[in-house]
Design a protein around this motif. Structure first.
Motif, PDB file in Angstrom:
ATOM      1  N   LEU A 108       0.842  -1.079  -0.007  1.00 53.20           N
ATOM      2  CA  LEU A 108      -0.122   0.093  -0.147  1.00 53.20           C
ATOM      3  C   LEU A 108       0.953   1.035   0.231  1.00 53.20           C
ATOM      4  O   LEU A 108       0.366   2.286   0.588  1.00 53.20           O
ATOM      5  CB  LEU A 108      -0.821   0.126   1.180  1.00 53.20           C
ATOM      6  CG  LEU A 108      -2.110  -0.994   0.998  1.00 53.20           C
ATOM      7  CD1 LEU A 108      -3.037  -1.086   2.410  1.00 53.20           C
ATOM      8  CD2 LEU A 108      -2.950  -0.571  -0.054  1.00 53.20           C
ATOM      9  N   THR A 109       1.992   1.268  -0.688  1.00 55.99           N
ATOM     10  CA  THR A 109       2.811   2.512  -1.049  1.00 55.99           C
ATOM     11  C   THR A 109       2.763   2.629  -2.563  1.00 55.99           C
ATOM     12  O   THR A 109       2.819   1.650  -3.163  1.00 55.99           O
ATOM     13  CB  THR A 109       4.154   2.135  -0.403  1.00 55.99           C
ATOM     14  OG1 THR A 109       5.026   1.054  -1.118  1.00 55.99           O
ATOM     15  CG2 THR A 109       4.002   1.916   1.110  1.00 55.99           C
ATOM     16  N   MET A 110       3.250   3.829  -2.857  1.00 57.97           N
ATOM     17  CA  MET A 110       3.391   3.893  -4.207  1.00 57.97           C
ATOM     18  C   MET A 110       4.502   2.991  -5.018  1.00 57.97           C
ATOM     19  O   MET A 110       4.329   2.144  -6.046  1.00 57.97           O
ATOM     20  CB  MET A 110       3.578   5.572  -4.585  1.00 57.97           C
ATOM     21  CG  MET A 110       3.938   5.863  -6.124  1.00 57.97           C
ATOM     22  SD  MET A 110       2.498   5.539  -7.300  1.00 57.97           S
ATOM     23  CE  MET A 110       1.387   6.717  -6.494  1.00 57.97           C
ATOM     24  N   ASP A 111       5.679   3.047  -4.312  1.00 56.13           N
ATOM     25  CA  ASP A 111       6.790   2.362  -4.659  1.00 56.13           C
ATOM     26  C   ASP A 111       6.622   0.657  -4.812  1.00 56.13           C
ATOM     27  O   ASP A 111       6.946  -0.121  -5.755  1.00 56.13           O
ATOM     28  CB  ASP A 111       8.050   2.253  -3.933  1.00 56.13           C
ATOM     29  CG  ASP A 111       8.648   3.648  -4.043  1.00 56.13           C
ATOM     30  OD1 ASP A 111       8.293   4.400  -5.162  1.00 56.13           O
ATOM     31  OD2 ASP A 111       9.593   4.091  -3.387  1.00 56.13           O
ATOM     32  N   GLY A 112       5.671   0.364  -3.847  1.00 52.83           N
ATOM     33  CA  GLY A 112       5.529  -1.047  -3.635  1.00 52.83           C
ATOM     34  C   GLY A 112       4.398  -1.601  -4.677  1.00 52.83           C
ATOM     35  O   GLY A 112       4.350  -2.652  -5.571  1.00 52.83           O
ATOM     36  N   LEU A 113       3.524  -0.502  -5.035  1.00 54.53           N
ATOM     37  CA  LEU A 113       2.479  -1.031  -5.972  1.00 54.53           C
ATOM     38  C   LEU A 113       2.721  -0.969  -7.311  1.00 54.53           C
ATOM     39  O   LEU A 113       2.327  -2.078  -8.138  1.00 54.53           O
ATOM     40  CB  LEU A 113       1.097  -0.065  -5.983  1.00 54.53           C
ATOM     41  CG  LEU A 113       0.355  -0.361  -4.715  1.00 54.53           C
ATOM     42  CD1 LEU A 113      -0.630   0.982  -4.274  1.00 54.53           C
ATOM     43  CD2 LEU A 113      -0.274  -1.752  -4.915  1.00 54.53           C
ATOM     44  N   GLY A 120       0.414   0.971 -12.754  1.00 53.63           N
ATOM     45  CA  GLY A 120       1.068   2.312 -12.938  1.00 53.63           C
ATOM     46  C   GLY A 120       0.708   3.226 -11.784  1.00 53.63           C
ATOM     47  O   GLY A 120      -0.107   2.737 -10.870  1.00 53.63           O
ATOM     48  N   ARG A 121       0.994   4.182 -11.798  1.00 54.00           N
ATOM     49  CA  ARG A 121       0.743   5.375 -10.937  1.00 54.00           C
ATOM     50  C   ARG A 121      -0.789   5.645 -10.856  1.00 54.00           C
ATOM     51  O   ARG A 121      -1.356   5.683  -9.684  1.00 54.00           O
ATOM     52  CB  ARG A 121       1.597   6.720 -11.177  1.00 54.00           C
ATOM     53  CG  ARG A 121       3.006   6.632 -11.045  1.00 54.00           C
ATOM     54  CD  ARG A 121       3.567   8.127 -11.088  1.00 54.00           C
ATOM     55  NE  ARG A 121       2.904   8.964 -10.009  1.00 54.00           N
ATOM     56  CZ  ARG A 121       3.628   9.203  -8.748  1.00 54.00           C
ATOM     57  NH1 ARG A 121       4.528   8.591  -8.294  1.00 54.00           N
ATOM     58  NH2 ARG A 121       2.825   9.956  -7.772  1.00 54.00           N
ATOM     59  N   LYS A 122      -1.635   5.525 -11.721  1.00 50.19           N
ATOM     60  CA  LYS A 122      -2.987   6.128 -11.814  1.00 50.19           C
ATOM     61  C   LYS A 122      -3.532   4.973 -10.981  1.00 50.19           C
ATOM     62  O   LYS A 122      -4.332   5.308 -10.093  1.00 50.19           O
ATOM     63  CB  LYS A 122      -3.550   5.971 -13.129  1.00 50.19           C
ATOM     64  CG  LYS A 122      -5.017   6.329 -13.243  1.00 50.19           C
ATOM     65  CD  LYS A 122      -5.916   5.996 -14.420  1.00 50.19           C
ATOM     66  CE  LYS A 122      -6.034   4.431 -14.468  1.00 50.19           C
ATOM     67  NZ  LYS A 122      -6.597   4.004 -15.566  1.00 50.19           N
ATOM     68  N   SER A 123      -3.277   3.720 -11.273  1.00 47.83           N
ATOM     69  CA  SER A 123      -3.805   2.673 -10.538  1.00 47.83           C
ATOM     70  C   SER A 123      -3.461   2.403  -9.136  1.00 47.83           C
ATOM     71  O   SER A 123      -4.612   2.225  -8.207  1.00 47.83           O
ATOM     72  CB  SER A 123      -3.545   1.038 -11.212  1.00 47.83           C
ATOM     73  OG  SER A 123      -3.945   1.134 -12.471  1.00 47.83           O
ATOM     74  N   ALA A 124      -2.179   2.686  -8.829  1.00 49.79           N
ATOM     75  CA  ALA A 124      -1.610   2.886  -7.420  1.00 49.79           C
ATOM     76  C   ALA A 124      -2.420   3.919  -6.742  1.00 49.79           C
ATOM     77  O   ALA A 124      -2.859   3.721  -5.775  1.00 49.79           O
ATOM     78  CB  ALA A 124      -0.203   3.103  -7.591  1.00 49.79           C
ATOM     79  N   ASN A 125      -2.627   4.848  -7.073  1.00 50.90           N
ATOM     80  CA  ASN A 125      -3.348   6.137  -6.693  1.00 50.90           C
ATOM     81  C   ASN A 125      -4.588   5.906  -6.336  1.00 50.90           C
ATOM     82  O   ASN A 125      -5.367   5.981  -5.234  1.00 50.90           O
ATOM     83  CB  ASN A 125      -3.426   7.221  -7.453  1.00 50.90           C
ATOM     84  CG  ASN A 125      -1.934   8.236  -7.386  1.00 50.90           C
ATOM     85  OD1 ASN A 125      -1.320   8.273  -6.372  1.00 50.90           O
ATOM     86  ND2 ASN A 125      -1.573   8.624  -8.532  1.00 50.90           N
TER      87      ASN A 125
END
Length: 218
Positions: A108-113, A120-125
């Motif tokens: 549940l962190t940006m780097d981990g996701l 990607g970043r959109k999905s992680a956000n």
């Protein structure tokens, strides 16, 4: 880019949509973090409505990460064959499941996701927002990419990463977690490709409304 040519606070300008949409669940009809991760990945270049339709049968067959980890491409293909780019997405899901193994190991962190295939970043956000963990970025989906420049928040771009970067530069961190989804909901409901400007709660600060819509012939 500011409509009024000064440093007016965008957080204040956007407060009506933050109030209207804050905490609203994402349109993907997930029931736990595992389902959210899978559905977010599958929804890329597809529609939330379509993924919601196939989800019940998919999660009956694969109720958790452990069951997905021991599957194979052919079996998973059968479940998601109507999804756009299903073969690639199936391989991504299998790799994620075999790496993570258990639902409790979902990062549940940006780097981990973003280290996971297909995220990607959109999905992680999106995942981080729905999981209610501190935001490390701003959701920039296709609705945000359309609406944010129309409002006057950012310049035109088709690139979600560039849109997110611009948003992060002009919006205070304390609203990152909710503002992307708020703009997305606005784009889904009101600021559509053919916008319903008179219904918009922020039309008073919107560049399009004040420079284009008002000048259109009745």
């Amino acid at each position: 880019m500011d409509l009024f040519g000064n440093s007016d606070n965008w957080a204040i300008k956007l407060e009506p949509i933050l109030t209207k949409y804050k905490g609203n669940k994402h349109p993907l009809d997930y029931h736990n973090l595992y389902q959210l991760l899978v559905m977010v990945l599958l929804s890329a270049q597809d529609s939330d409505a379509h993924i919601n339709k196939i989800a019940p049968a998919l999660f009956e067959a694969y109720p958790n990460m452990e069951s997905l980890a021991v599957s194979n491409g052919d079996a998973l293909f059968h479940q998601i064959s109507s999804v756009r780019n299903f073969s690639t997405k199936a391989n991504w899901l299998l790799e994620i499941a075999q790496t993570i193994q258990k639902d409790k190991n979902i990062p549940l962190t940006m780097d981990g996701l973003v280290a996971l295939k297909g995220i990607g970043r959109k999905s992680a956000n999106v995942i981080m927002r729905e999981a209610k963990v501190p935001a490390e970025g701003i959701i920039a989906d296709l609705h945000v990419i359309r609406v944010a420049p129309r409002i006057g928040l950012i310049t035109e771009t088709k690139d979600g990463i560039k849109a997110e970067k611009q948003l992060m530069q002009v919006l205070p961190r304390e609203i990152w977690g909710e503002i992307g989804m708020a703009i997305s909901f606005l784009g889904r409901e009101i600021c559509r490709p053919r916008p319903k400007c008179e219904e918009c709660p922020i039309n008073g600060v919107c560049e399009y409304f004040n420079t284009v819509f008002k000048k259109e012939p009745i």
